[in-house]
Design an enzyme around this catalytic site. Structure first.
Site, PDB file in Angstrom:
ATOM      1  N   ASP A  10       0.841  -1.197   0.000  1.00 31.29           N
ATOM      2  CA  ASP A  10       0.000   0.000   0.000  1.00 31.29           C
ATOM      3  C   ASP A  10       0.878   1.249   0.000  1.00 31.29           C
ATOM      4  OD1 ASP A  10      -2.393  -1.448  -0.042  1.00 31.29           O
ATOM      5  OD2 ASP A  10      -2.347  -1.724   2.114  1.00 31.29           O
ATOM      6  N   LYS A  34       0.569  -7.905  -2.948  1.00 36.36           N
ATOM      7  CA  LYS A  34      -0.758  -7.382  -3.286  1.00 36.36           C
ATOM      8  C   LYS A  34      -0.616  -5.930  -3.728  1.00 36.36           C
ATOM      9  CE  LYS A  34      -4.013  -6.035  -0.202  1.00 36.36           C
ATOM     10  NZ  LYS A  34      -4.620  -4.771  -0.669  1.00 36.36           N
ATOM     11  N   ASP A  61      -5.634  -6.191  -6.209  1.00 34.53           N
ATOM     12  CA  ASP A  61      -6.774  -6.026  -5.292  1.00 34.53           C
ATOM     13  C   ASP A  61      -7.548  -4.746  -5.633  1.00 34.53           C
ATOM     14  OD1 ASP A  61      -8.435  -6.089  -3.035  1.00 34.53           O
ATOM     15  OD2 ASP A  61      -6.913  -5.203  -1.730  1.00 34.53           O
ATOM     16  N   LYS A  63     -11.023  -4.834  -6.135  1.00 33.60           N
ATOM     17  CA  LYS A  63     -12.368  -4.972  -5.539  1.00 33.60           C
ATOM     18  C   LYS A  63     -13.461  -4.385  -6.434  1.00 33.60           C
ATOM     19  CE  LYS A  63     -10.825  -4.650  -0.688  1.00 33.60           C
ATOM     20  NZ  LYS A  63      -9.464  -4.132  -0.777  1.00 33.60           N
ATOM     21  N   LEU A  64     -13.608  -4.942  -7.638  1.00 31.51           N
ATOM     22  CA  LEU A  64     -14.599  -4.392  -8.559  1.00 31.51           C
ATOM     23  C   LEU A  64     -16.022  -4.608  -8.028  1.00 31.51           C
ATOM     24  CD1 LEU A  64     -11.994  -4.658 -10.324  1.00 31.51           C
ATOM     25  CD2 LEU A  64     -13.508  -4.930 -12.268  1.00 31.51           C
ATOM     26  N   ASP A  66     -19.731  -3.214  -9.666  1.00 27.56           N
ATOM     27  CA  ASP A  66     -20.494  -2.356 -10.577  1.00 27.56           C
ATOM     28  C   ASP A  66     -21.518  -3.232 -11.276  1.00 27.56           C
ATOM     29  OD1 ASP A  66     -21.234  -0.252 -12.390  1.00 27.56           O
ATOM     30  OD2 ASP A  66     -19.224   0.592 -12.181  1.00 27.56           O
ATOM     31  N   ILE A  67     -22.192  -2.731 -12.280  1.00 25.41           N
ATOM     32  CA  ILE A  67     -23.166  -3.572 -12.978  1.00 25.41           C
ATOM     33  C   ILE A  67     -22.411  -4.674 -13.735  1.00 25.41           C
ATOM     34  CG2 ILE A  67     -24.929  -1.766 -13.136  1.00 25.41           C
ATOM     35  CD1 ILE A  67     -24.125  -1.388 -16.073  1.00 25.41           C
ATOM     36  N   PRO A  68     -23.062  -5.843 -13.923  1.00 27.51           N
ATOM     37  CA  PRO A  68     -22.342  -6.982 -14.510  1.00 27.51           C
ATOM     38  C   PRO A  68     -21.622  -6.666 -15.815  1.00 27.51           C
ATOM     39  CG  PRO A  68     -24.439  -7.710 -13.633  1.00 27.51           C
ATOM     40  CD  PRO A  68     -24.434  -6.214 -13.496  1.00 27.51           C
ATOM     41  N   ASN A  69     -22.260  -5.939 -16.713  1.00 25.64           N
ATOM     42  CA  ASN A  69     -21.635  -5.658 -18.016  1.00 25.64           C
ATOM     43  C   ASN A  69     -20.334  -4.875 -17.867  1.00 25.64           C
ATOM     44  OD1 ASN A  69     -21.722  -5.670 -20.936  1.00 25.64           O
ATOM     45  ND2 ASN A  69     -22.132  -3.463 -20.759  1.00 25.64           N
ATOM     46  N   THR A 121     -12.735  -6.376   6.542  1.00 29.70           N
ATOM     47  CA  THR A 121     -12.327  -6.693   7.921  1.00 29.70           C
ATOM     48  C   THR A 121     -12.328  -5.452   8.817  1.00 29.70           C
ATOM     49  OG1 THR A 121     -10.076  -6.616   7.069  1.00 29.70           O
ATOM     50  CG2 THR A 121     -10.995  -8.784   7.480  1.00 29.70           C
ATOM     51  N   ARG A 183      -2.357  -9.491  12.547  1.00 32.98           N
ATOM     52  CA  ARG A 183      -1.475  -8.667  13.379  1.00 32.98           C
ATOM     53  C   ARG A 183      -0.598  -9.576  14.239  1.00 32.98           C
ATOM     54  NH1 ARG A 183      -2.599  -5.601  10.132  1.00 32.98           N
ATOM     55  NH2 ARG A 183      -3.525  -3.536  10.290  1.00 32.98           N
ATOM     56  N   GLN A 192      -8.120  -1.952  11.685  1.00 33.23           N
ATOM     57  CA  GLN A 192      -8.716  -3.270  11.485  1.00 33.23           C
ATOM     58  C   GLN A 192      -9.523  -3.661  12.725  1.00 33.23           C
ATOM     59  OE1 GLN A 192      -8.838  -4.717   8.750  1.00 33.23           O
ATOM     60  NE2 GLN A 192      -6.933  -4.647   7.581  1.00 33.23           N
ATOM     61  N   GLY A 212      -0.169  -6.024   5.616  1.00 39.82           N
ATOM     62  CA  GLY A 212       0.339  -4.725   5.178  1.00 39.82           C
ATOM     63  C   GLY A 212       1.238  -4.094   6.205  1.00 39.82           C
ATOM     64  N   ARG A 213       0.661  -3.175   6.988  1.00 41.27           N
ATOM     65  CA  ARG A 213       1.459  -2.358   7.899  1.00 41.27           C
ATOM     66  C   ARG A 213       2.370  -3.112   8.868  1.00 41.27           C
ATOM     67  NH1 ARG A 213      -3.834   1.086   8.959  1.00 41.27           N
ATOM     68  NH2 ARG A 213      -4.592  -1.005   8.455  1.00 41.27           N
TER      69      ARG A 213
HETATM   70  O1  C5P Z   1      -2.027  -2.765   6.760  1.00 43.02           O
HETATM   71  P1  C5P Z   1      -2.981  -3.923   6.828  1.00 43.02           P
HETATM   72  O2  C5P Z   1      -2.318  -5.222   7.248  1.00 43.02           O
HETATM   73  O3  C5P Z   1      -4.220  -3.606   7.642  1.00 43.02           O
HETATM   74  O4  C5P Z   1      -3.433  -4.127   5.305  1.00 43.02           O
HETATM   75  C1  C5P Z   1      -4.467  -4.991   4.945  1.00 43.02           C
HETATM   76  C2  C5P Z   1      -4.686  -4.911   3.452  1.00 43.02           C
HETATM   77  O5  C5P Z   1      -5.754  -5.775   3.101  1.00 43.02           O
HETATM   78  C3  C5P Z   1      -5.063  -3.532   2.945  1.00 43.02           C
HETATM   79  O6  C5P Z   1      -4.442  -3.379   1.668  1.00 43.02           O
HETATM   80  C4  C5P Z   1      -6.576  -3.575   2.787  1.00 43.02           C
HETATM   81  O7  C5P Z   1      -7.034  -2.779   1.723  1.00 43.02           O
HETATM   82  C5  C5P Z   1      -6.806  -5.051   2.455  1.00 43.02           C
HETATM   83  N1  C5P Z   1      -8.116  -5.589   2.801  1.00 43.02           N
HETATM   84  C6  C5P Z   1      -8.602  -5.598   4.085  1.00 43.02           C
HETATM   85  N2  C5P Z   1      -9.832  -6.147   4.365  1.00 43.02           N
HETATM   86  C7  C5P Z   1     -10.552  -6.694   3.393  1.00 43.02           C
HETATM   87  C8  C5P Z   1     -10.069  -6.693   2.076  1.00 43.02           C
HETATM   88  C9  C5P Z   1      -8.833  -6.144   1.824  1.00 43.02           C
HETATM   89  O8  C5P Z   1      -7.928  -5.127   4.983  1.00 43.02           O
HETATM   90  N3  C5P Z   1     -11.705  -7.287   3.690  1.00 43.02           N
END
Ligand code: C5P
Length: 239
Positions: A10, A34, A61, A63-64, A66-69, A121, A183, A192, A212-213
């Site tokens: 990210d 990712k 990632d 995360k689309l 929208d409408i199916p088409n 999450t 974590r 989160q 991520g972090r």
């Molecule tokens: O920094 P952290 O570990 O919280 O990053 C989690 C990653 O997972 C982020 O890129 C976030 O957009 C993604 N994500 C999420 N929960 C979801 C789907 C994706 O945290 N349900």
């Protein structure tokens, strides 16, 4: 069944991303990465091609929803990028997810793994019920969205590691659970909500954890990545 740790890159620019990835240049195994909205919107498809060229597997990632088409056509464009996994929101309905799968499937029948987000999450059950007017419990909602995802012919879902076990129970051992919200036991939770540790995620049934972090913001990201892999891939049951 394949298991792995996916690092959420990210970052806001290619420069920041490559500065981060250069730290891993001596690692024998290239981490699975990712790429999310921030980096993709900042740098476009070239960042995907360049990271792929460096030998990483990629979960795109976006995360689309929208409408199916529209989703079908957008996925057809993404099918030209050689990614390993991409996703949609299950809230877009079974019809939208089917359209996504059709769009993503290349003329030779191959396609990247396709998964669907159940509930983010960061969403608590209380907010889901009060703001989104979803009267069911979080667990019932996740299982229903996972069943819809399987019905649409997708490969699995994004959910909290805490929900991975019940998703496998409802949809089978081969149905993938990709789980952010991870974590370290001694780490910060930040925004989160439904979180757990790498080892516990594996015990409950996560196939891939997205971190991520805890890695990207660590003083030593390579050490944090190794710790994550160690805790996730070498849990007590495997030793
Ligand atoms: O920094 P952290 O570990 O919280 O990053 C989690 C990653 O997972 C982020 O890129 C976030 O957009 C993604 N994500 C999420 N929960 C979801 C789907 C994706 O945290 N349900």
């Amino acid at each position: 069944m394949q298991h792995d740790v996916i690092i959420a890159c990210d970052f806001a620019s290619a420069e920041d991303t490559f500065r981060f990835l250069d730290r891993f240049s001596t690692e024998s195994k290239k981490p699975f990465l990712k790429i999310g909205m921030e980096l993709f919107y900042a740098e476009g498809p070239d960042i995907v091609r360049e990271i792929k060229r460096r030998g990483h597997r990629i979960f795109l990632d976006l995360k689309l929803h929208d409408i199916p088409n529209t989703v079908r056509k957008a996925m057809a464009v993404l099918s030209h990028l050689d990614v390993d996994m991409c996703n949609v929101h299950a809230a877009g309905t079974v019809e939208m997810m089917r359209a996504a799968r059709e769009g993503l499937t290349r003329p030779d029948g191959t396609r990247p793994l396709l998964i669907a987000v159940t509930q983010l999450t960061s969403t608590s059950e209380e907010r889901m019920q009060r703001e989104l007017l979803i009267g069911a419990s979080m667990n019932e909602t996740i299982v229903q969205y996972a069943r819809n995802t399987r019905e649409a012919g997708l490969d699995g879902v994004v959910c909290s590691p805490l929900e991975a076990g019940m998703v496998h129970e409802a949809c089978g051992a081969d149905f993938l659970t990709v789980t952010p919200g991870v974590r370290f036991a001694d780490g910060e939770v930040a925004d989160q909500v439904r979180v757990t540790t790498p080892a516990r995620a594996r015990e409950i049934g996560s196939d891939f954890i997205v971190v991520g972090r805890p890695i990207t913001a660590a003083d030593d990201p390579v050490a944090a990545y190794r710790r994550c892999v160690e805790e996730f891939l070498l849990t007590a049951t495997d030793r």
